[in-house]
Design a protein around this motif. Structure first.
Motif, PDB file in Angstrom:
ATOM      1  N   UNK A  34       0.841  -1.208   0.000  1.00 12.15           N
ATOM      2  CA  UNK A  34       0.000   0.000   0.000  1.00 12.15           C
ATOM      3  C   UNK A  34       0.872   1.251   0.000  1.00 12.15           C
ATOM      4  N   UNK A  35       1.969   1.215   0.775  1.00  6.08           N
ATOM      5  CA  UNK A  35       2.902   2.346   0.821  1.00  6.08           C
ATOM      6  C   UNK A  35       3.511   2.584  -0.557  1.00  6.08           C
ATOM      7  N   UNK A  36       3.855   1.500  -1.251  1.00  5.63           N
ATOM      8  CA  UNK A  36       4.442   1.627  -2.581  1.00  5.63           C
ATOM      9  C   UNK A  36       3.443   2.210  -3.580  1.00  5.63           C
ATOM     10  N   UNK A  37       2.189   1.808  -3.467  1.00  8.31           N
ATOM     11  CA  UNK A  37       1.166   2.342  -4.377  1.00  8.31           C
ATOM     12  C   UNK A  37       1.039   3.860  -4.209  1.00  8.31           C
ATOM     13  N   UNK A  38       1.016   4.305  -2.960  1.00 11.63           N
ATOM     14  CA  UNK A  38       0.942   5.748  -2.700  1.00 11.63           C
ATOM     15  C   UNK A  38       2.191   6.472  -3.206  1.00 11.63           C
ATOM     16  N   UNK A  39       3.350   5.878  -2.946  1.00 14.58           N
ATOM     17  CA  UNK A  39       4.606   6.511  -3.344  1.00 14.58           C
ATOM     18  C   UNK A  39       4.698   6.708  -4.855  1.00 14.58           C
ATOM     19  N   UNK A  40       4.234   5.734  -5.602  1.00 14.29           N
ATOM     20  CA  UNK A  40       4.326   5.813  -7.059  1.00 14.29           C
ATOM     21  C   UNK A  40       3.425   6.903  -7.632  1.00 14.29           C
ATOM     22  N   UNK A  41       2.479   7.370  -6.832  1.00 10.15           N
ATOM     23  CA  UNK A  41       1.593   8.452  -7.278  1.00 10.15           C
ATOM     24  C   UNK A  41       2.172   9.831  -6.984  1.00 10.15           C
ATOM     25  N   UNK A  42       3.184   9.895  -6.118  1.00  7.31           N
ATOM     26  CA  UNK A  42       3.690  11.192  -5.664  1.00  7.31           C
ATOM     27  C   UNK A  42       4.428  11.970  -6.747  1.00  7.31           C
ATOM     28  N   UNK A  43       5.236  11.260  -7.521  1.00  9.84           N
ATOM     29  CA  UNK A  43       6.084  11.933  -8.508  1.00  9.84           C
ATOM     30  C   UNK A  43       7.463  12.244  -7.964  1.00  9.84           C
ATOM     31  N   UNK A  44       7.603  12.275  -6.616  1.00 12.20           N
ATOM     32  CA  UNK A  44       8.925  12.558  -6.027  1.00 12.20           C
ATOM     33  C   UNK A  44       9.577  11.311  -5.426  1.00 12.20           C
ATOM     34  N   UNK A  45       9.041  10.166  -5.725  1.00 13.35           N
ATOM     35  CA  UNK A  45       9.695   8.900  -5.365  1.00 13.35           C
ATOM     36  C   UNK A  45      10.520   8.452  -6.569  1.00 13.35           C
ATOM     37  N   UNK A  66      13.893  18.161  -1.460  1.00 13.69           N
ATOM     38  CA  UNK A  66      14.102  16.758  -1.098  1.00 13.69           C
ATOM     39  C   UNK A  66      13.518  15.811  -2.141  1.00 13.69           C
ATOM     40  N   UNK A  67      13.907  14.558  -2.019  1.00 12.70           N
ATOM     41  CA  UNK A  67      13.323  13.470  -2.803  1.00 12.70           C
ATOM     42  C   UNK A  67      13.357  12.210  -1.956  1.00 12.70           C
ATOM     43  N   UNK A  68      12.621  11.215  -2.373  1.00  8.61           N
ATOM     44  CA  UNK A  68      12.608   9.946  -1.650  1.00  8.61           C
ATOM     45  C   UNK A  68      13.046   8.838  -2.577  1.00  8.61           C
ATOM     46  N   UNK A  69      13.875   7.946  -2.070  1.00  9.67           N
ATOM     47  CA  UNK A  69      14.415   6.863  -2.887  1.00  9.67           C
ATOM     48  C   UNK A  69      14.502   5.584  -2.076  1.00  9.67           C
ATOM     49  N   UNK A  70      14.785   4.486  -2.757  1.00 10.08           N
ATOM     50  CA  UNK A  70      14.999   3.224  -2.058  1.00 10.08           C
ATOM     51  C   UNK A  70      16.307   3.312  -1.269  1.00 10.08           C
ATOM     52  N   UNK A 168      10.584  16.392  -8.402  1.00 16.28           N
ATOM     53  CA  UNK A 168       9.842  15.382  -9.155  1.00 16.28           C
ATOM     54  C   UNK A 168      10.757  14.651 -10.135  1.00 16.28           C
ATOM     55  N   UNK A 169      10.571  13.336 -10.217  1.00 12.95           N
ATOM     56  CA  UNK A 169      11.350  12.532 -11.156  1.00 12.95           C
ATOM     57  C   UNK A 169      10.931  12.839 -12.590  1.00 12.95           C
ATOM     58  N   UNK A 170       9.677  13.222 -12.757  1.00 10.64           N
ATOM     59  CA  UNK A 170       9.151  13.633 -14.065  1.00 10.64           C
ATOM     60  C   UNK A 170       8.118  14.728 -13.803  1.00 10.64           C
ATOM     61  N   UNK A 171       7.858  15.525 -14.805  1.00  9.94           N
ATOM     62  CA  UNK A 171       6.893  16.609 -14.639  1.00  9.94           C
ATOM     63  C   UNK A 171       5.519  16.044 -14.278  1.00  9.94           C
ATOM     64  N   UNK A 172       4.966  16.428 -13.125  1.00 12.32           N
ATOM     65  CA  UNK A 172       3.661  15.900 -12.725  1.00 12.32           C
ATOM     66  C   UNK A 172       2.549  16.435 -13.612  1.00 12.32           C
TER      67      UNK A 172
END
Length: 209
Positions: A34-45, A66-70, A168-172
């Protein structure tokens, strides 16, 4: 009256223990999924970004970016990479007993809040940081918990860590940015005069960052 041998009792105990452990594993897997599903929607993961790559991305960014990564460490799932007054730094997120929280020095750990979601964790500290900047002090007023800003101090204790602006990893998409703006001003999405399909889209990511 029914009697069980000690071997039978031990077998039953082992089976119960195994069932409990299995339920815990299933629960952990569900929470992380569930955490991963939310993270993939953020754009900054950013996924499997290395520490050096994160440093390069943040190198010329203003403090608070900031950004979030594995995480590159096996004992942790995720790491927040952020720009501080002293340069880029990293703060790990630990997962334990169904909750996510920041990893910090031992004395600070008992004060750190725990969250069901990684995005909720990041959102909390973004709001804390923005409130601290607006107030011109290190206080955590407005967060509901009165948590002091030292909770945002990296393990070396050298600088305060602010989280204000995600990279953001890509333009949201414009739709995603709009739902963040809408969720910032209301928690009552279902009461808005909007089509149900749009309400579902807004509720699918009910965060402020």
């Amino acid at each position: 009256m029914t009697c069980h041998s000690s071997d039978s009792t031990e077998t039953i105990d082992n089976e119960r223990r195994s069932e409990t452990e299995s339920r815990v594993v299933d629960s952990d897997q569900s929470r992380i999924a569930a955490a991963m599903r939310d993270l993939k929607k953020t754009g900054w993961y950013w996924g499997s970004l290395t520490a050096n790559e994160a440093k390069e991305i943040l190198q010329d960014a203003p403090e608070g970016t900031f950004l979030l990564r594995d995480s590159s460490q096996r004992d942790y799932l995720f790491t927040i990479s952020a720009m501080t007054s002293a340069g880029p730094t990293n703060l790990r997120i630990e997962y334990k007993e169904g909750k996510f929280k920041l990893d910090s020095v031992v004395l600070v750990k008992p004060k750190l809040k725990q969250f069901d979601s990684v995005v909720h964790l990041v959102e909390h500290y973004v709001l804390l940081s923005r409130t601290s900047i607006r107030g011109g002090s290190g206080g955590g007023g407005g967060t509901g918990g009165g948590e002091p800003s030292p909770a945002l101090t990296p393990p070396n204790g050298a600088v305060q860590l602010l989280l204000t602006t995600p990279v953001y990893a890509a333009t949201p998409s414009l739709q995603h940015l709009c739902r963040i703006s809408i969720n910032k001003v209301t928690r009552q999405v279902q009461d808005l005069p909007l089509p149900n399909r749009l309400k579902d889209y807004l509720s699918d990511y009910a965060y402020h960052v």
